[in-house]
Design an enzyme around this catalytic site. Structure first.
Site, PDB file in Angstrom:
ATOM      1  N   CYS A  86       0.863  -1.240   0.046  1.00 49.13           N
ATOM      2  CA  CYS A  86       0.036  -0.131  -0.123  1.00 49.13           C
ATOM      3  C   CYS A  86       0.893   1.103   0.141  1.00 49.13           C
ATOM      4  O   CYS A  86       1.480   1.628  -0.888  1.00 49.13           O
ATOM      5  CB  CYS A  86      -0.874   0.147   1.138  1.00 49.13           C
ATOM      6  SG  CYS A  86      -2.302   1.069   1.005  1.00 49.13           S
ATOM      7  N   HIS A 194      -3.432  -5.945   0.947  1.00 55.37           N
ATOM      8  CA  HIS A 194      -2.587  -5.972   2.550  1.00 55.37           C
ATOM      9  C   HIS A 194      -2.670  -7.541   2.657  1.00 55.37           C
ATOM     10  O   HIS A 194      -3.349  -7.867   3.334  1.00 55.37           O
ATOM     11  CB  HIS A 194      -3.231  -5.143   3.284  1.00 55.37           C
ATOM     12  CG  HIS A 194      -3.090  -3.743   3.327  1.00 55.37           C
ATOM     13  ND1 HIS A 194      -2.355  -3.097   3.954  1.00 55.37           N
ATOM     14  CD2 HIS A 194      -4.233  -2.860   2.787  1.00 55.37           C
ATOM     15  CE1 HIS A 194      -2.598  -1.817   3.639  1.00 55.37           C
ATOM     16  NE2 HIS A 194      -3.724  -1.736   2.896  1.00 55.37           N
ATOM     17  N   GLU A 196      -0.777  -8.643   5.048  1.00 52.89           N
ATOM     18  CA  GLU A 196      -0.497  -8.738   6.549  1.00 52.89           C
ATOM     19  C   GLU A 196      -1.918  -8.742   7.343  1.00 52.89           C
ATOM     20  O   GLU A 196      -1.973  -9.057   8.130  1.00 52.89           O
ATOM     21  CB  GLU A 196       0.279  -7.561   6.978  1.00 52.89           C
ATOM     22  CG  GLU A 196      -0.311  -6.366   7.204  1.00 52.89           C
ATOM     23  CD  GLU A 196      -0.436  -5.602   5.866  1.00 52.89           C
ATOM     24  OE1 GLU A 196      -0.091  -6.070   4.675  1.00 52.89           O
ATOM     25  OE2 GLU A 196      -0.960  -4.306   5.842  1.00 52.89           O
TER      26      GLU A 196
END
Lengths: 227, 84
Positions: A86, A194, A196
């Protein structure tokens, strides 16, 4: 394997990144403040999402000149894995570690939802745990994720297999539905979604975990004798 | 001090979704004569004179930070002798 999570003023996905590596992946990880000038003790570098320096001027444009970035460039040149997610991706673009630039989303809206991605190249150090063309679900959260580059660069990205991920359904107007690209050498990955935030079924998807597992497997294969 | 006015605009080959939204809004207000809207940035720099030609310094600043030349063009004008 020991990861650095770089923290800029305005980063806000640093804790998610740290959690993904420490608790879900089970590897070592440390926060590194943006004015640090030494990354030699780390095997991999993670640039998290957020709004570094308030996204002033352009997303990533100011973070790109912080102290730690020359160390990130050095780590990339040494062949260490560097992942920017990002805002981290936007910083890598501004730093010239990856080609192209981000424009405002075509629909002008900030998009925050899980999206389906296609693994285009599963032979990179970031994607080897995936199947080719595998569909995975990973959340996006961005207002400027509309990937742009000139026609020659786009051709090169395709020819060199640098397109790692594509959106199954383009949410933001990115050229060729690009969601993530690597550098030519393949050790720097930038992506808007994302991974994560997709490391446990409790979060709605664990599809992002394989990305981190890929990095570790690649590192073990090349660094650990008798692995 | 020297005042430098910098304009940063999106390259012509790059779509400007913000500009398009503003154009549509102007059309909705019956300004149908508007053909196109492009949104850019305007920066004002106050610079202390030095031995280095100011055009050279500002060009460097634009290329390095103020504009992203992958997607943006820049233009600047130099206004001499501004008192503080």
């Amino acid at each position: 394997m020991k990861f650095a999570v770089i923290v800029f003023p305005g980063s806000n996905c640093d804790i998610d990144m740290y959690h993904a590596v420490k608790d879900e992946l089970g590897e070592e990880v440390e926060y590194v403040w943006h004015d640090e000038a030494d990354l030699t003790q780390f095997d991999g570098v993670l640039l998290p999402g957020g709004f570094s320096y308030g996204d002033y001027l352009r997303s990533g444009s100011i973070a790109r000149f912080s102290n730690v970035m020359s160390e990130v460039v050095k780590a990339a040149e040494e062949g260490k894995p560097v992942l920017g997610v990002c805002n981290g991706f936007q910083i890598l673009l501004e730093a010239g570690l990856l080609p192209g630039a981000m424009l405002r989303n075509q629909g002008l809206k900030f998009i925050c939802r899980p999206v389906e991605l296609e693994v285009v190249n599963n032979e990179t150090m970031f994607t080897q745990a995936y199947q080719k063309n595998e569909r995975i679900t990973v959340p996006v959260a961005h207002g400027e994720g509309n990937y742009f580059c000139d026609a020659d660069t786009l051709k090169q990205l395709e020819a060199n297999g640098q397109i790692a991920f594509r959106y199954a359904d383009n949410p933001n107007g990115s050229l060729l539905s690009i969601a993530g690209i690597t550098n030519e050498k393949g050790n720097v990955l930038g992506m808007m979604p994302h991974p994560e935030r997709a490391v446990d079924e409790l979060l709605g998807s664990a599809d992002g975990l394989k990305l981190f597992q890929s990095i570790v497997k690649h590192w073990r294969d090349s660094h650990v004798v008798n692995a | 001090m020297i005042k430098v006015k910098v304009h940063v605009t999106l390259r012509e080959s790059v779509l400007d979704p913000q500009g398009t939204a503003v154009k549509n809004s102007l059309h909705a207000m019956d300004y149908h004569e508007v053909q196109d809207v492009r949104i850019g940035k305007y920066l004002e720099l106050l610079i202390e004179p030095s031995d280095r030609p100011i055009e050279e310094t500002v060009k460097e600043m634009c290329e390095k930070l103020l504009a992203n030349t992958v997607i943006e063009n820049y233009e600047f004008e130099v206004e001499e002798a501004v008192t503080q």
